[in-house]
Design a protein around this motif. Structure first.
Motif, short mmCIF file in Angstrom:
data_model
loop_
_atom_site.label_atom_id
_atom_site.label_comp_id
_atom_site.label_asym_id
_atom_site.label_seq_id
_atom_site.Cartn_x
_atom_site.Cartn_y
_atom_site.Cartn_z
N HIS A 62 42.41 40.76 38.61
CA HIS A 62 42.71 42.08 38.07
C HIS A 62 42.58 43.15 39.16
N MET A 64 41.26 46.01 38.75
CA MET A 64 39.95 46.66 38.61
C MET A 64 39.12 45.87 37.61
N SER A 65 37.93 45.49 38.01
CA SER A 65 37.08 44.70 37.13
C SER A 65 35.64 44.76 37.61
N THR A 67 32.36 42.27 36.68
CA THR A 67 31.89 41.11 35.95
C THR A 67 30.60 40.59 36.56
N GLU A 193 38.85 52.27 31.12
CA GLU A 193 38.86 51.07 30.29
C GLU A 193 37.93 50.00 30.83
N THR A 194 37.87 49.88 32.16
CA THR A 194 36.98 48.88 32.77
C THR A 194 35.52 49.16 32.44
N GLU A 197 34.76 48.68 28.57
CA GLU A 197 34.58 47.29 28.14
C GLU A 197 33.13 46.85 28.30
#
Length: 347
Positions: A62, A64-65, A67, A193-194, A197
């Motif tokens: 992605h 932008m993420s 995790t 949005e990142t 979440e």
């Protein structure tokens, strides 16, 4: 011959495997808790083993993420690829990214506890996450600061009613700035949005608190009133609000551009209708209307005149007196006969 082909295919397989994903070298820049830096290259397979990660964890699929995998935080902000552990931070493939100034002059000091980070008293991963988020927000803010005056200046020149003609170069600049503004709005949306979440999932927030799961002392501090999950949530909410503010400013610029389009088109229409040309066209229209009306009246006049009496033939005209004379004679005879009859009895 067959042995030679087999040998050639074996060499080719080795070359292809050596160029595979696991054998490609990765250029790394490492920062420890004190801000000390080091540079080195490693094969991806070795990097996976050292970080206790798998290949899919570092694919960065992605744009932008954020995790967490096996007590490691993996962040990607488009071209910026970062792996955070409780002890150090790794920047992957940092070359040719124009990050030298930020890496050497800001990031090292921030990770060492200096700078303007609000998480300097918290564990290392907090400072690392905030430093990355702060850098990205500053880049988005810089893009907006560059676009805003250019758009306002261009719109002011285009909507000025005193300008007799529209500069096509300014329209081109406005088109390019509008495109850049759309890209900025998209990046801000993805950034929000990142973060959102993670904020929507309490477990994800807990996973970002790496030191909480590795250092027993952290549990004691948390029990005494320091909730690291809450601190992480506040940190993410802070940068989410900053991104929301930037998105609102970008949205206002977009509305201003859309509202100015109607004014620009009105100015273009008014400039096309020059005063002299307007009266010339109006005079020609009146003259043409007069000629058409005159032709119409003459046409109607010819068709609305009273009809002439019917034509009488010459023969009828000649016989008409004779017929009248015969009628007069017959009348005279009738009168004479009546008189003679009336006189006979008298006699």
């Amino acid at each position: 011959m067959e042995g030679k082909c087999a040998k050639t295919s074996l060499i080719l397989c080795k070359r292809l495997s050596s160029q595979g994903l696991g054998y490609e070298p990765v250029v790394l820049m490492k920062f420890d808790k004190e801000g000390n830096t080091s540079y080195f290259e490693k094969k991806k397979t070795e990097l996976y083993q050292e970080l206790d990660l798998q290949a899919r964890d570092l694919r960065f699929q992605h744009q932008m993420s954020i995790t967490s995998r096996n007590n490691r935080i993996i962040m990607r902000m488009e071209f910026l690829k970062v792996v955070i552990t409780p002890e150090f931070l790794l920047i992957l493939d940092y070359r040719n990214l124009n990050l030298e100034h930020w890496l050497f002059n800001e990031l090292a000091a921030q990770l060492a506890g200096g700078g303007q980070l609000v998480t300097y008293s918290l564990p290392f991963e907090f400072r690392a996450i905030e430093a990355i988020l702060q850098y990205w927000i500053s880049k988005l803010q810089g893009r907006l600061n560059t676009l805003q005056p250019q758009i306002l200046e261009t719109l002011e020149a285009l909507v000025d009613p005193k300008v007799l003609s529209v500069d096509r170069s300014k329209l081109h600049v406005l088109l390019q700035n509008g495109k850049s503004l759309s890209e900025l709005e998209t990046d801000l949306k993805v950034f929000k949005e990142t973060i959102l979440e993670i904020l929507d999932e309490e477990e994800l927030i807990e996973e970002l608190c790496l030191t909480k799961w590795t250092d027993p002392q952290v549990f004691e501090e948390s029990a005494s009133g320091i909730d690291h999950a809450e601190e992480m949530e506040l940190l993410l909410e802070n940068y989410y609000r900053q991104a929301e503010d930037l998105a609102n400013e970008a949205r206002e610029l977009r509305v201003l551009i859309d509202d100015s389009e109607s004014v620009i088109f009105m100015n273009l229409d008014s400039h096309r209708n020059d005063p002299r040309l307007f009266w010339l066209v109006t005079g020609i229209m009146f003259l043409g209307s007069g000629l058409i009306w005159r032709r119409l009246l003459s046409f109607l006049g010819r068709h609305l005149e009273p009809p002439l009496p019917p034509h009488v033939p010459a023969i009828l005209k000649k016989t008409q007196p004779a017929a009248s004379r015969m009628e007069i004679k017959s009348d005279l005879k009738a009168e004479t006969l009546g008189l003679s009859r009336s006189t006979l009895p008298n006699n």
